[in-house]
Design an enzyme around this catalytic site. Sequence first.
Site, PDB file in Angstrom:
ATOM      1  N   LYS A  33     -22.270 -25.054  -2.839  1.00  0.00           N
ATOM      2  CA  LYS A  33     -23.563 -24.885  -2.182  1.00  0.00           C
ATOM      3  C   LYS A  33     -24.120 -23.487  -2.414  1.00  0.00           C
ATOM      4  O   LYS A  33     -25.290 -23.317  -2.748  1.00  0.00           O
ATOM      5  CB  LYS A  33     -23.425 -25.116  -0.670  1.00  0.00           C
ATOM      6  CG  LYS A  33     -23.012 -26.513  -0.296  1.00  0.00           C
ATOM      7  CD  LYS A  33     -23.007 -26.712   1.209  1.00  0.00           C
ATOM      8  CE  LYS A  33     -21.952 -25.885   1.917  1.00  0.00           C
ATOM      9  NZ  LYS A  33     -20.579 -26.226   1.512  1.00  0.00           N
ATOM     10  N   THR A  34     -23.264 -22.519  -2.243  1.00  0.00           N
ATOM     11  CA  THR A  34     -23.733 -21.148  -2.408  1.00  0.00           C
ATOM     12  C   THR A  34     -24.153 -20.902  -3.858  1.00  0.00           C
ATOM     13  O   THR A  34     -25.124 -20.206  -4.125  1.00  0.00           O
ATOM     14  CB  THR A  34     -22.635 -20.164  -1.971  1.00  0.00           C
ATOM     15  OG1 THR A  34     -22.282 -20.454  -0.632  1.00  0.00           O
ATOM     16  CG2 THR A  34     -23.121 -18.737  -2.065  1.00  0.00           C
ATOM     17  N   ASP A 216     -28.948 -20.106   3.565  1.00  0.00           N
ATOM     18  CA  ASP A 216     -27.551 -20.523   3.415  1.00  0.00           C
ATOM     19  C   ASP A 216     -26.949 -20.749   4.805  1.00  0.00           C
ATOM     20  O   ASP A 216     -27.462 -20.231   5.794  1.00  0.00           O
ATOM     21  CB  ASP A 216     -26.778 -19.421   2.667  1.00  0.00           C
ATOM     22  CG  ASP A 216     -25.490 -19.966   2.048  1.00  0.00           C
ATOM     23  OD1 ASP A 216     -25.317 -21.200   2.013  1.00  0.00           O
ATOM     24  OD2 ASP A 216     -24.667 -19.151   1.593  1.00  0.00           O
ATOM     25  N   GLU A 217     -25.861 -21.488   4.880  1.00  0.00           N
ATOM     26  CA  GLU A 217     -25.159 -21.722   6.156  1.00  0.00           C
ATOM     27  C   GLU A 217     -26.113 -22.202   7.240  1.00  0.00           C
ATOM     28  O   GLU A 217     -26.067 -21.726   8.384  1.00  0.00           O
ATOM     29  CB  GLU A 217     -24.467 -20.430   6.626  1.00  0.00           C
ATOM     30  CG  GLU A 217     -23.617 -19.724   5.598  1.00  0.00           C
ATOM     31  CD  GLU A 217     -22.258 -20.374   5.377  1.00  0.00           C
ATOM     32  OE1 GLU A 217     -22.039 -21.513   5.868  1.00  0.00           O
ATOM     33  OE2 GLU A 217     -21.422 -19.753   4.695  1.00  0.00           O
ATOM     34  N   GLN A 247     -18.779 -27.047   9.208  1.00  0.00           N
ATOM     35  CA  GLN A 247     -18.471 -25.620   9.257  1.00  0.00           C
ATOM     36  C   GLN A 247     -19.334 -24.887  10.280  1.00  0.00           C
ATOM     37  O   GLN A 247     -19.528 -23.676  10.186  1.00  0.00           O
ATOM     38  CB  GLN A 247     -18.657 -24.994   7.872  1.00  0.00           C
ATOM     39  CG  GLN A 247     -17.668 -25.534   6.849  1.00  0.00           C
ATOM     40  CD  GLN A 247     -17.746 -24.780   5.532  1.00  0.00           C
ATOM     41  OE1 GLN A 247     -17.530 -23.588   5.474  1.00  0.00           O
ATOM     42  NE2 GLN A 247     -18.073 -25.485   4.472  1.00  0.00           N
ATOM     43  N   ARG A 605     -10.768 -22.004   2.783  1.00  0.00           N
ATOM     44  CA  ARG A 605     -10.983 -20.763   2.016  1.00  0.00           C
ATOM     45  C   ARG A 605      -9.951 -20.621   0.903  1.00  0.00           C
ATOM     46  O   ARG A 605     -10.123 -19.835  -0.017  1.00  0.00           O
ATOM     47  CB  ARG A 605     -10.862 -19.507   2.906  1.00  0.00           C
ATOM     48  CG  ARG A 605     -11.837 -19.369   4.050  1.00  0.00           C
ATOM     49  CD  ARG A 605     -13.248 -19.539   3.655  1.00  0.00           C
ATOM     50  NE  ARG A 605     -13.673 -20.921   3.846  1.00  0.00           N
ATOM     51  CZ  ARG A 605     -14.754 -21.430   3.286  1.00  0.00           C
ATOM     52  NH1 ARG A 605     -15.512 -20.709   2.512  1.00  0.00           N
ATOM     53  NH2 ARG A 605     -15.084 -22.699   3.498  1.00  0.00           N
TER      54      ARG A 605
END
Length: 712
Positions: A33-34, A216-217, A247, A605
């Site tokens: 996504k990032t 983002d996020e 998340q 992560r």
Amino acid sequence: MDYLLEDLNDPQKEAVTHRDGPLLVIAGAGSGKTRVITRRIAWLLAHGVDPRRILGVTFTNKAAREMAGRVEEALPGVRIRLSTFHSACAAFLRRSAPALGFSSDFTIYDTSDRDQLLKSLMKERGVDPKEHRPSQIGAQISSLKNSGVLPTDPEFHQSESIHYVVRRIYEPYQEALRANNAMDFDDLLLKFLRLLQNNPEEKAAYARRFDYLLIDEFQDTNKIQYDIVKLLASEHKNLCVVGDPDQSIYSFRGAVLGNILSFPRDFPGTKVIRLENNYRSTANILAFAQGVIARNRLRYEKVLRPVHGEGEPIGFIEAADGSEEGTLVGHKIRRLLDQGVDPREIAVFYRARFLSREIETCFKNLGIPYRLVGDLGFFQRREVKDLLAFLQVCANPLDRVSFERCLNVPPRGIGQVSRRLLMEEAAREGLPPAEFLRRGMIVPGVRGKAKRGFLEFGKILEEAAGRSLETVQGTLRLFLERTNYLNEICRTGSWEDVDREENVGELLRDAAEFDKRWEELSEQYPDHSPVSAYLAQVSLMTDQEERQADSASVQLMTVHASKGLEFDHVFIVGLEEGLFPHSRSMDDLEGLEEERRLFYVAVTRAKKRLFLCRAERRRGFDGGFHPQQPSSFFQEGRQQLGGGGDPWVYEEDSGELPEFAVGDWVRHARFGEGSIQTVIGRGRNTKVEILFQGGIRTLLVEYAKLEKVEGA
DNA sequence: GGAAGAGGACTTTTT
DNA sequence: GTCCTCTTCC
Ligand SMILES: Nc1ncnc2c1ncn2[C@@H]1O[C@H](COP(=O)(O)OP(=O)(O)OP(=O)(O)O)[C@@H](O)[C@H]1O
């Protein structure tokens, strides 16, 4: 420019090249996504969009820097700034401040400034700060602001569920902020939103200010942030948001999962793109993560397939207590480092900040280089806050919180009583106390040391003002020299004094750096002196990343701080019931499910190797031990992965260790010579307490590389 | 009236 | 460990 698309899969390409209109990328962890966001920015730039017409928003300063780096990597030579919501809103507000009754160089209060102000307001109103802690009251005010409620709103008075102290203090608090020409973090968002809502011209201007918005996020935005975004995008709807409902870990800051879920409804015609390949983790790690998150009931299901092979099994580390946990993790890391693993590819995560201490101690003893990420430390240090408070008073004489903080620093004979007399006299004269002193005016009834103290402080302010705050470093130096600060503060000649001196030096360096860049920066800060611009920048920086970004160290951070990052090797420590999941979140389903999401974030992560760690008992604040139950997350790991024996076994290899006895003199590479006070344990686990010049240290014999000093 | 030192209470997560 | 208040000395 097709090379910008080369390392993307089809849905990613579609998202990156999507031209106009609302776009939602909803996908699981590690699915790229990032990469979509950064590449999309690069794509827009490559197609001639002016970087100033793109607003890219992330959640933390760290993420913003990292993403800007990735854009610049994809498109060498280009420069772009990404913001956090808070920094973007602060920048907007500085332009529009006068309309809101603030000057453009208003002060931004951090949490401790906020609590300080609340405390004094409570005292004035006879509320005992011990009975109701200012930080608690502050947290409640914060959550009101995050749901968009100001004390002047009718809802505030109607709502039954608001604590009576909040009810009494919220409005005075807002008034005091205004009187101090200050805003707290939440005001930055709320005031900007109100500005847009109440002011059609401003709204129209801001709606045209950017052509493309990228967030983002998005699962962690709160109501205010979403409302701001809606207004900024209201004309063109060129809004790309990216997120993963699993998340969402910031509900305590008002984040609402509803934002990402209702996005397609709020923006009809939204293109929804799903990414379903996980490029980050081994299949083992991913399977575990998915098993963990599948147990949540409030969930938006997504497909996520591993791209990588199975990889290594997940490791478990069980220790008798916190310090053994740190030591075992340290051992394992030491071995990885010896195999040539880059320390930056190793991370240790914990649920709560205080857990880092024990880890740090162990790592120091084992000589493992580490870095605390997102450490509030630097800007919260006493000496740094003192100095910044002085700058703040110079830049904004209305700021009483800062004034009160630095008035008697270093101690110059001004106590409670003289303070009160000053406030009263200044109020009679209709001046802010800082201004009163700067003019060298006399407070009747104050004599002796306190009187001299007032005059001296006033003189420093006057002198700083005389130099128009032209350089940050110069202003700081003026204060340091006139007050003999370093000598006053570092009188004890002990361990911490060295740190303090270093911190002051660090701040001076940082200030000098800023002064050097002032010419290019000044246009970003209209109507600011260099000092107030420096403060504007610094008060939004809650970490000190950049200073040490390149150091080759193992990374220590909270799980929250790890969001969006990735590491080859990840250790999650403190997996105990009550700690992670945290006891304060275990009362209701929402809380528990958020803890689970948090654990999911931590697990995902890891790229290659994941270790789950726990201790059987832990020291409380009183020094006593408390037994700890393994976290259900730890147990699930055990069960899902077949109970897997004990992958963590001491290796009984290395040769003889030197033996030490109480009273021996030894030499340590870093701490110098000292005498052994205590010997604890035997064999490979032997620890010794040694009295060095700087104090007592506990070291593991195996790693401390101690040399015996004969004949002492 | 102030400063320095002792003793108590408190630690989720962040901009 | 840290922050805050209370006590004791100057
Ligand atoms: N199409 C692709 N091919 C190969 N690797 C990719 C691709 N897209 C992304 N990656 C890599 O996968 C990893 C995860 O990507 P990224 O950080 O963008 O994911 P994310 O969805 O933002 O993750 P999270 O939500 O967990 O933070 C990165 O190392 C990235 O370089």
